[in-house]
Design an enzyme around this catalytic site. Structure first.
Site, short mmCIF file in Angstrom:
data_model
loop_
_atom_site.label_atom_id
_atom_site.label_comp_id
_atom_site.label_asym_id
_atom_site.label_seq_id
_atom_site.Cartn_x
_atom_site.Cartn_y
_atom_site.Cartn_z
N SER A 51 1.41 -19.69 0.61
CA SER A 51 1.97 -19.34 -0.70
C SER A 51 1.84 -20.56 -1.59
CB SER A 51 3.46 -19.00 -0.51
OG SER A 51 4.16 -19.00 -1.73
N TYR A 108 12.06 -20.57 3.24
CA TYR A 108 10.71 -20.11 2.94
C TYR A 108 9.78 -21.30 2.65
CZ TYR A 108 7.20 -17.03 0.71
OH TYR A 108 6.05 -16.35 0.38
N1 LIG Z 1 4.67 -11.16 -2.44
C1 LIG Z 1 4.42 -12.36 -2.89
O1 LIG Z 1 4.58 -12.64 -4.08
C2 LIG Z 1 3.89 -13.42 -2.00
C3 LIG Z 1 3.43 -14.61 -2.58
C4 LIG Z 1 2.92 -15.61 -1.77
C5 LIG Z 1 2.88 -15.41 -0.41
N2 LIG Z 1 3.34 -14.27 0.13
C6 LIG Z 1 3.29 -14.13 1.59
O2 LIG Z 1 2.52 -13.02 1.95
C7 LIG Z 1 2.97 -12.51 3.19
C8 LIG Z 1 3.20 -11.02 3.06
O3 LIG Z 1 4.17 -10.78 2.08
P1 LIG Z 1 4.32 -9.39 1.30
O4 LIG Z 1 4.65 -9.73 -0.09
O5 LIG Z 1 3.20 -8.48 1.59
O6 LIG Z 1 5.69 -8.89 1.97
P2 LIG Z 1 6.18 -7.48 2.48
O7 LIG Z 1 7.65 -7.57 2.63
O8 LIG Z 1 5.59 -6.39 1.66
O9 LIG Z 1 5.51 -7.44 3.93
C9 LIG Z 1 5.89 -8.31 4.95
C10 LIG Z 1 5.72 -7.56 6.26
O10 LIG Z 1 6.14 -8.42 7.33
C11 LIG Z 1 6.82 -7.63 8.26
N3 LIG Z 1 7.75 -8.43 9.05
C12 LIG Z 1 8.79 -9.18 8.58
N4 LIG Z 1 9.47 -9.70 9.62
C13 LIG Z 1 8.84 -9.26 10.75
C14 LIG Z 1 9.07 -9.44 12.15
N5 LIG Z 1 10.13 -10.14 12.62
N6 LIG Z 1 8.22 -8.87 13.02
C15 LIG Z 1 7.19 -8.12 12.60
N7 LIG Z 1 6.93 -7.89 11.29
C16 LIG Z 1 7.75 -8.46 10.39
C17 LIG Z 1 7.60 -6.62 7.41
O11 LIG Z 1 7.99 -5.48 8.17
C18 LIG Z 1 6.58 -6.30 6.32
O12 LIG Z 1 5.78 -5.17 6.66
C19 LIG Z 1 4.23 -13.29 3.55
O13 LIG Z 1 3.92 -14.32 4.48
C20 LIG Z 1 4.63 -13.89 2.22
O14 LIG Z 1 5.35 -15.07 2.39
C21 LIG Z 1 3.84 -13.25 -0.63
#
Ligand SMILES: NC(=O)c1ccc[n+]([C@@H]2O[C@H](COP(=O)([O-])OP(=O)(O)OC[C@H]3O[C@@H](n4cnc5c(N)ncnc54)[C@H](O)[C@@H]3O)[C@@H](O)[C@H]2O)c1
Length: 267
Positions: free
Chosen positions: A149, A162
């Site tokens: 991120s 985070y």
């Molecule tokens: N959304 C953003 O703005 C953003 C920005 C930068 C980085 N990210 C990173 O991208 C990645 C995905 O994020 P997203 O926005 O798609 O989030 P999201 O919440 O849509 O998806 C995250 C997924 O991880 C799964 N998960 C969480 N804990 C878990 C566990 N203990 N075991 C198995 N699965 C688990 C959830 O069920 C979910 O399906 C993350 O690492 C997040 O930090 C997101």
């Protein structure tokens, strides 16, 4: 006559073919992971989709019908670290993506949530890499893409767990790159700004409370404050970058971090 020197690629870059490769994507039921699983399967990979959300995985498998590759669901809670390591065995490509967020000042941050965030977002990736490397090393080829991120490169107030996890993931990724290089294994981070996913939608209320702002001002005044491009990045845009980094064409890209942040880190 000598051939002219050209700067373009030898082959058109649209030929990103992952046929015959097995790709493990964690958090595949959610926004970015879902998009990555579909994009890798469209390029011909057999995708092992890992998440604790069985319903979300079932929806993903349904959406993937008809793609060049295939998606197979593995329902797993990544806090079970032994199971995380075991599920990675035999993967040619590993996308460490699962994550969660809590926005709270440090003095109010529940220690058990801090522990869970570090477990899912740092320790599980370590165990997944550990589980995947023997097969990758044996065949002399592998790709590790860690969804970090902007918060792997910059801090924001109220996101201690985070930011700590993502900064740790950056270090893990660089170490895997150094160790993997002699074995044909690359390791990179992808660093999105705010992506249009449920994880972001869910934190708008929390951000409003933490910053004492009305919810409608969170997007402009908090989330996109430092982004030069004033919009959220789409999950498909992140998936496209991930696909490229998983391809044979990206063999020399390792130990680095690719920011998809609309200019945020240019400050
Ligand atoms: N959304 C953003 O703005 C953003 C920005 C930068 C980085 N990210 C990173 O991208 C990645 C995905 O994020 P997203 O926005 O798609 O989030 P999201 O919440 O849509 O998806 C995250 C997924 O991880 C799964 N998960 C969480 N804990 C878990 C566990 N203990 N075991 C198995 N699965 C688990 C959830 O069920 C979910 O399906 C993350 O690492 C997040 O930090 C997101």
């Amino acid at each position: 006559m000598t051939a002219p020197i050209t700067s373009g690629p030898a082959e058109p870059s649209v030929l990103l073919d992952l046929g015959g490769r097995t790709a493990l994507v964690t958090g595949a039921a959610g926004g970015i992971g879902h998009a990555c699983a579909l994009r890798l399967a469209a390029a011909g990979a057999k995708v092992r989709a890992v998440d604790r959300d069985a319903e979300g995985l079932a929806a993903l498998v349904e959406r993937a019908g008809g793609l060049a590759g295939a998606v197979e669901a593995r329902v797993l809670d990544l806090t079970d670290l032994d199971a995380a390591e075991a599920v990675a065995a035999g993967a040619d490509i590993l996308v460490n993506n699962a994550g969660l967020q809590l926005v709270r000042p440090i003095e109010e941050f529940p220690p058990d949530v801090f522990h869970t965030v570090l477990t899912v977002m740092l320790e599980a990736p370590f165990r997944l890499i550990r589980g995947a490397l023997p097969h990758m090393y044996a065949q002399g080829w592998g790709r590790i893409v860690n969804i970090s991120s902007v918060h792997g490169l910059r801090a924001s107030a109220f996101k201690s767990a985070y930011v700590a996890a993502k900064h740790g993931l950056e270090g893990l990724s660089k170490t895997a790159a150094l160790e993997g290089a002699p074995h044909g294994v690359t390791s990179v981070c992808v660093n999105p700004g705010y992506v249009r996913t449920p994880l972001v939608e869910k934190q708008i209320a929390d951000q409003a409370a933490a910053h004492s702002l009305p919810e409608e001002r969170v997007l402009t005044d908090v989330l996109l404050k430092d982004s030069a491009i004033k919009r959220l990045v789409e999950p498909d845009e992140v998936a496209e970058a991930v696909l490229y980094l998983c391809s044979p064409q990206a063999a020399f890209i390792t130990g680095t971090s690719l920011a998809l942040d609309g200019g945020w880190t240019a400050h």
